[in-house]
Design a protein around this motif. Structure first.
Motif, PDB file in Angstrom:
ATOM      1  N   HIS A   1      22.049  58.216  36.486  1.00  0.00           N
ATOM      2  CA  HIS A   1      22.100  58.548  35.081  1.00  0.00           C
ATOM      3  C   HIS A   1      20.984  59.527  34.707  1.00  0.00           C
ATOM      4  O   HIS A   1      20.073  59.789  35.492  1.00  0.00           O
ATOM      5  N   ARG A  57      15.579  59.032  30.717  1.00  0.00           N
ATOM      6  CA  ARG A  57      15.284  58.963  29.288  1.00  0.00           C
ATOM      7  C   ARG A  57      13.781  59.070  28.998  1.00  0.00           C
ATOM      8  O   ARG A  57      13.385  59.279  27.857  1.00  0.00           O
ATOM      9  N   TRP A  89      23.396  62.869  28.878  1.00  0.00           N
ATOM     10  CA  TRP A  89      22.239  62.190  28.291  1.00  0.00           C
ATOM     11  C   TRP A  89      22.693  61.089  27.329  1.00  0.00           C
ATOM     12  O   TRP A  89      22.161  59.967  27.344  1.00  0.00           O
ATOM     13  N   GLN A  90      23.687  61.380  26.495  1.00  0.00           N
ATOM     14  CA  GLN A  90      24.205  60.380  25.565  1.00  0.00           C
ATOM     15  C   GLN A  90      24.786  59.178  26.307  1.00  0.00           C
ATOM     16  O   GLN A  90      24.548  58.020  25.929  1.00  0.00           O
ATOM     17  N   GLN A  91      25.534  59.445  27.351  1.00  0.00           N
ATOM     18  CA  GLN A  91      26.168  58.368  28.103  1.00  0.00           C
ATOM     19  C   GLN A  91      25.161  57.555  28.907  1.00  0.00           C
ATOM     20  O   GLN A  91      25.483  56.478  29.400  1.00  0.00           O
ATOM     21  N   SER A  92      23.946  58.063  29.040  1.00  0.00           N
ATOM     22  CA  SER A  92      22.915  57.360  29.808  1.00  0.00           C
ATOM     23  C   SER A  92      22.054  56.449  28.946  1.00  0.00           C
ATOM     24  O   SER A  92      21.048  55.908  29.431  1.00  0.00           O
ATOM     25  N   SER A  93      22.438  56.264  27.689  1.00  0.00           N
ATOM     26  CA  SER A  93      21.735  55.289  26.858  1.00  0.00           C
ATOM     27  C   SER A  93      21.896  53.900  27.474  1.00  0.00           C
ATOM     28  O   SER A  93      22.796  53.654  28.287  1.00  0.00           O
ATOM     29  N   GLN A  94      21.035  52.992  27.085  1.00  0.00           N
ATOM     30  CA  GLN A  94      21.086  51.650  27.669  1.00  0.00           C
ATOM     31  C   GLN A  94      22.455  51.002  27.497  1.00  0.00           C
ATOM     32  O   GLN A  94      23.000  50.394  28.434  1.00  0.00           O
ATOM     33  N   LYS A  95      23.040  51.147  26.310  1.00  0.00           N
ATOM     34  CA  LYS A  95      24.347  50.546  26.036  1.00  0.00           C
ATOM     35  C   LYS A  95      25.443  51.183  26.888  1.00  0.00           C
ATOM     36  O   LYS A  95      26.237  50.482  27.540  1.00  0.00           O
ATOM     37  N   ASN A  96      25.488  52.501  26.910  1.00  0.00           N
ATOM     38  CA  ASN A  96      26.547  53.182  27.659  1.00  0.00           C
ATOM     39  C   ASN A  96      26.369  53.030  29.162  1.00  0.00           C
ATOM     40  O   ASN A  96      27.359  52.957  29.904  1.00  0.00           O
TER      41      ASN A  96
END
Length: 417
Positions: A58, A61, A95-102
């Motif tokens: 991923h 961050r 980057w968006q998809q690598s958030s903790q939730k995603n």
């Protein structure tokens, strides 16, 4: 016109395994590629059946890491400034998809495939007589500093829910397990669940040869000459004319370019380039028995039949650009400080392309706009790992069987809703 039940486009590990699993279910299959089986990206990987990679690769961050990458001085990632603007929208989605939730969504989606990766390779290897290509040695993650080693050991606590097997090796135990490794190495984690492949293209070719011996057809044709005529898929090339009601796109990095021809656009897809080169042993006594990875520098040293293979991390550059020596020269210097390497075997490094989707999941399943169009691509860093299990998954979808996981998780429609 020679008629088949299914045409599979792409004779890399994913396409070959898909063709095999369809053949097991009684389909008359034609496998198509311009090159021999295993000669594309399937040739150039680190040879890991990566059962321990339960967390997808991923986007970092942490600000410190982002700053280091922005300066383009990290050996694990290199980018061409002239290409960065073109790929920036995909990097932002990544980057968006690598958030903790995603990331947790991607992890849970991929887990059934990762968990079954070794088992499905073992099944195909035994079935095809290719067991000599696969070795149950696991691989080692090595560390230069106490800080990095301690952080890695702390990270193991977050992976306990996955029940992975590993050994924690201090400096002495590491030197016992990997003779000739530099005494400057602080320690390592030896992941025991994965298996290693000593000749990735040889393994793919062995699977393909079995497919052919069992009555499957392999033809060297240009997949981009495929046409859809009233619901029938046809290819006319090199004096051959083949057709089938169903076709599978397993073209790796070329899959999206193929789909663009049939009206499938706006797929968040990118190509990560990667290199390898082989080195001779320094002498007959200095052998490397285990694959070792430097996670900070992003390279793997792997014992292969061709020699000791050095593979790099990621390069973001125009897929049409020539190979650059920059990244492999950077990691070569570090690798030689870790383990003694002889002269390079090849005159220039091999360059391959990893097909990647922004949400860290492949596309596996039916295309929404065309009858008989099936997809199996976008496996990123894990094409070799996931070839057999994703081939089995797609074959099950095509025959209406209960799949091992939800097909919706990998559907192309997740990008088009």
């Amino acid at each position: 016109m020679e008629k088949f039940d299914v045409i599979v486009l792409g004779a890399g590990i994913v396409g070959v395994c898909t063709a095999l699993h369809l053949q097991f279910k009684g389909y008359n299959v034609c496998l198509v590629d311009k090159k021999d089986p295993g000669q594309g990206t399937s040739y150039g990987n680190a040879g890991l059946i990566e059962r321990s990679s339960v967390i997808p690769y991923h986007f970092p961050r942490e600000f410190s890491r982002l700053l280091a990458y922005a300066l383009n001085r990290q050996p694990d990632v290199r980018f061409d400034w002239t290409y960065l603007l073109k790929i920036a929208p995909w990097l932002f989605r990544f980057w968006q998809q690598s958030s903790q939730k995603n990331l947790e969504i991607a992890t849970q989606a991929m887990l059934p495939l990762i968990e079954n990766s070794v088992k499905e390779h073992d099944f195909l290897a035994a079935k095809t007589g290719a067991t000599s290509f696969i070795e149950p040695k696991g691989w080692l993650e090595i560390y230069h500093t106490e800080k990095a080693f301690n952080e890695a050991k702390k990270h193991l606590l977050t992976l306990q829910r996955f029940h992975l097997a590993y050994d924690i090796l201090d400096r002495q135990k590491l030197q016992e397990r990997v003779p000739f490794i530099s005494s400057a190495m602080i320690g390592a984690i030896h992941w025991l669940d994965p298996k290693t492949v000593n000749d990735p293209d040889g393994l793919t070719a062995a699977y393909a040869n079995y497919f052919i011996k069992q009555g499957g057809s392999f033809l060297k044709l240009d997949a981009f000459k495929t046409k859809n005529n009233d619901g029938t898929w046809q290819i006319e090339d090199q004096g051959h004319s083949v057709s089938a009601p169903d076709i599978v796109v397993a073209l790796g990095a070329q899959s999206v370019r193929f789909l663009n021809r049939f009206g499938y656009h706006h797929i968040p897809f990118a190509i990560k380039r990667g290199y390898h080169i082989h080195y001779r042993k320094v002498d007959q006594n200095t052998s490397l028995a285990h694959s070792i990875c430097d996670p900070v520098s992003g390279f793997v040293l792997a014992p292969m039949r061709q020699g000791i293979r050095l593979t790099t991390g990621i390069e973001f550059a125009n897929p049409e650009a020539p190979a650059y020596w920059t990244q492999i020269k950077r990691v070569e210097k570090i690798a030689k400080s870790i383990f003694p390497l002889g002269d390079p075997i090849e005159a220039r490094p091999w360059l391959g392309e990893r097909p990647c989707l922004s949400d860290m999941r492949p596309v596996i399943g039916k295309a929404p706009k065309h009858h008989g169009l099936w997809l199996n691509f976008g496996h990123a860093h894990h094409g070799l790992t996931l070839g057999p299990v994703s081939g089995k998954l797609l074959a099950g979808m095509m025959t209406g069987e209960q799949p091992l996981t939800s097909p919706n998780l990998f559907s192309l429609t997740r990008f088009t809703r």
